[in-house]
Motif scaffolding. Structure first.
Motif, PDB file in Angstrom:
ATOM      1  N   ARG A  80      52.435 109.516  24.947  1.00  0.00           N
ATOM      2  CA  ARG A  80      53.603 110.309  25.615  1.00  0.00           C
ATOM      3  C   ARG A  80      53.350 111.717  25.508  1.00  0.00           C
ATOM      4  O   ARG A  80      53.525 112.482  26.755  1.00  0.00           O
ATOM      5  N   ALA A  81      52.933 112.519  24.615  1.00  0.00           N
ATOM      6  CA  ALA A  81      52.539 113.720  24.370  1.00  0.00           C
ATOM      7  C   ALA A  81      51.595 114.157  25.567  1.00  0.00           C
ATOM      8  O   ALA A  81      51.712 115.195  26.177  1.00  0.00           O
ATOM      9  N   GLY A  82      50.434 113.291  25.690  1.00  0.00           N
ATOM     10  CA  GLY A  82      49.590 113.530  26.798  1.00  0.00           C
ATOM     11  C   GLY A  82      49.962 113.606  28.111  1.00  0.00           C
ATOM     12  O   GLY A  82      49.838 114.542  28.760  1.00  0.00           O
ATOM     13  N   ARG A  83      50.942 112.799  28.570  1.00  0.00           N
ATOM     14  CA  ARG A  83      51.708 113.011  29.762  1.00  0.00           C
ATOM     15  C   ARG A  83      52.449 114.103  29.926  1.00  0.00           C
ATOM     16  O   ARG A  83      52.436 114.799  30.936  1.00  0.00           O
ATOM     17  N   ILE A  84      53.170 114.447  28.695  1.00  0.00           N
ATOM     18  CA  ILE A  84      53.926 115.813  28.717  1.00  0.00           C
ATOM     19  C   ILE A  84      53.285 116.930  28.970  1.00  0.00           C
ATOM     20  O   ILE A  84      53.739 117.638  29.975  1.00  0.00           O
ATOM     21  N   LEU A  85      52.253 116.859  28.195  1.00  0.00           N
ATOM     22  CA  LEU A  85      51.350 118.223  28.317  1.00  0.00           C
ATOM     23  C   LEU A  85      50.732 118.254  29.547  1.00  0.00           C
ATOM     24  O   LEU A  85      50.455 119.439  30.209  1.00  0.00           O
ATOM     25  N   ALA A  86      50.184 117.172  30.362  1.00  0.00           N
ATOM     26  CA  ALA A  86      49.544 117.240  31.532  1.00  0.00           C
ATOM     27  C   ALA A  86      50.378 117.783  32.670  1.00  0.00           C
ATOM     28  O   ALA A  86      50.186 118.608  33.227  1.00  0.00           O
ATOM     29  N   ASP A  87      51.905 117.322  32.503  1.00  0.00           N
ATOM     30  CA  ASP A  87      52.807 117.727  33.567  1.00  0.00           C
ATOM     31  C   ASP A  87      52.992 119.022  33.329  1.00  0.00           C
ATOM     32  O   ASP A  87      53.376 120.052  34.317  1.00  0.00           O
ATOM     33  N   ARG A 105      44.148 112.234  27.990  1.00  0.00           N
ATOM     34  CA  ARG A 105      43.390 112.948  27.255  1.00  0.00           C
ATOM     35  C   ARG A 105      42.033 113.379  27.905  1.00  0.00           C
ATOM     36  O   ARG A 105      41.404 114.226  27.329  1.00  0.00           O
ATOM     37  N   LEU A 106      41.681 112.899  28.989  1.00  0.00           N
ATOM     38  CA  LEU A 106      40.485 113.128  29.887  1.00  0.00           C
ATOM     39  C   LEU A 106      41.174 113.298  31.499  1.00  0.00           C
ATOM     40  O   LEU A 106      41.899 112.260  31.680  1.00  0.00           O
TER      41      LEU A 106
END
Length: 299
Positions: free
Chosen positions: A67-74, A140-141
């Motif tokens: 979930r964090a990966g998507r939040i940080l990407a956004d 993460r990539l």
């Protein structure tokens, strides 16, 4: 819950270490540990299992990281879009790389991109195809190069085939096979093969190509480093089956010999997560790749 806490958690998981995460983030190690503990208290669950030697991600931590990966990407995409309004391109491109092959040489490609966009940070990862695809799925990539057709990379992954290359036998100049005009696959059954590690996209492509002609070979040495495969082959410790263009790469001299029956050509693609909106920095890098590979080559 703060974005900072999610970034710290992701960095610790990536490195398996609070110390290395702090070095990447340019903050003090106690600050990283404190923020991750605050996040754990807020969620009421342990995200990281701490041992004296390594930090491991718990099952709850894996859920949080996805979930964090998507939040940080956004969040990064939003920042990049705002910057773009002001004529500044910055952000991070997380890229899975492969050795230089044919027209694709990651090092000069990255150097040119960085000279055009100095505010963009580049993070590189080189690992097996399965691990790379997992990193794409978890955001993460952003992109990865692979010896794989996009439609063979699995559900949720899209991409673009860039070009393909011929597989050839590589031997040292002094090897008994070096003067052959072509080599039959059957004659390689007793030759020690030097190959990429199991799970590497080039190894998977090689196995698929051999299977297509009903052949198999004996792997004696495995390495995840193209330079190591080249060095071992050049020392006469065995032979390797690699993209023909590898023989022209810098390093110890190799002789490339055509194989009969001819193996299927292997694809080189750029992959990304299907349906994910890519930040401007990632789009700019992808455009740079397309431009580089479509440029005319000197004869």
């Amino acid at each position: 819950m703060e974005l900072r806490q999610l970034r710290y958690l992701a960095a610790v998981a990536r490195h398996g270490s609070f110390t290395l995460a702090a070095q990447e983030l340019h903050v003090a190690q106690p600050a990283v540990s404190q923020q991750v503990r605050r996040l754990e208290r807020e969620l009421g669950v342990e995200l990281l299992s701490r041992t004296t030697r390594r930090v491991l991600v718990t099952e709850a931590g894996e859920l949080a990281l996805a979930r964090a990966g998507r939040i940080l990407a956004d969040a990064d995409a939003l920042r990049a879009e705002i910057d773009e309004l002001h004529g500044l391109l910055r952000g991070t491109v997380a890229l899975g790389v492969i050795p230089a092959v044919g027209a694709l040489d990651p090092a000069p490609l990255l150097a040119r991109f960085r000279s055009q966009h100095p505010a963009v940070d580049i993070r590189l990862i080189e690992t097996t195809l399965d691990a790379t695809l997992d990193l794409l799925h978890s955001d993460r990539l952003d992109l990865c190069f692979a010896f794989c057709l996009p439609d063979r990379a699995g559900e949720g992954i899209a991409g673009e085939k860039l070009f393909d290359d011929e597989l050839s036998l590589m031997v040292a100049p002094e090897h008994p096979l070096a003067r052959r005009r072509r080599v039959a696959l059957a004659s390689l059954k007793d030759e020690p093969l030097i190959a990429p590690i199991t799970g590497a996209s080039l190894r998977l492509a090689l196995e698929e190509a051999l299977e297509a002609v009903g052949a198999s070979v004996r792997v004696s040495y495995e390495s995840n480093e193209a330079a190591t495969i080249r060095a071992l082959t050049a020392q006469g410790l065995g032979v390797s089956v690699l993209p023909r263009s590898f023989a022209a790469n810098p390093g110890p001299e190799l002789v490339a010999i055509p194989i009969v029956p001819k193996l299927p050509r292997i694809p080189i693609s750029v992959l990304y997560r299907e349906g994910r909106r890519r930040p401007p920095a990632v789009e700019a890098f992808l455009a740079s790749v397309r431009e580089e590979l479509s440029a005319p080559r000197a004869a």
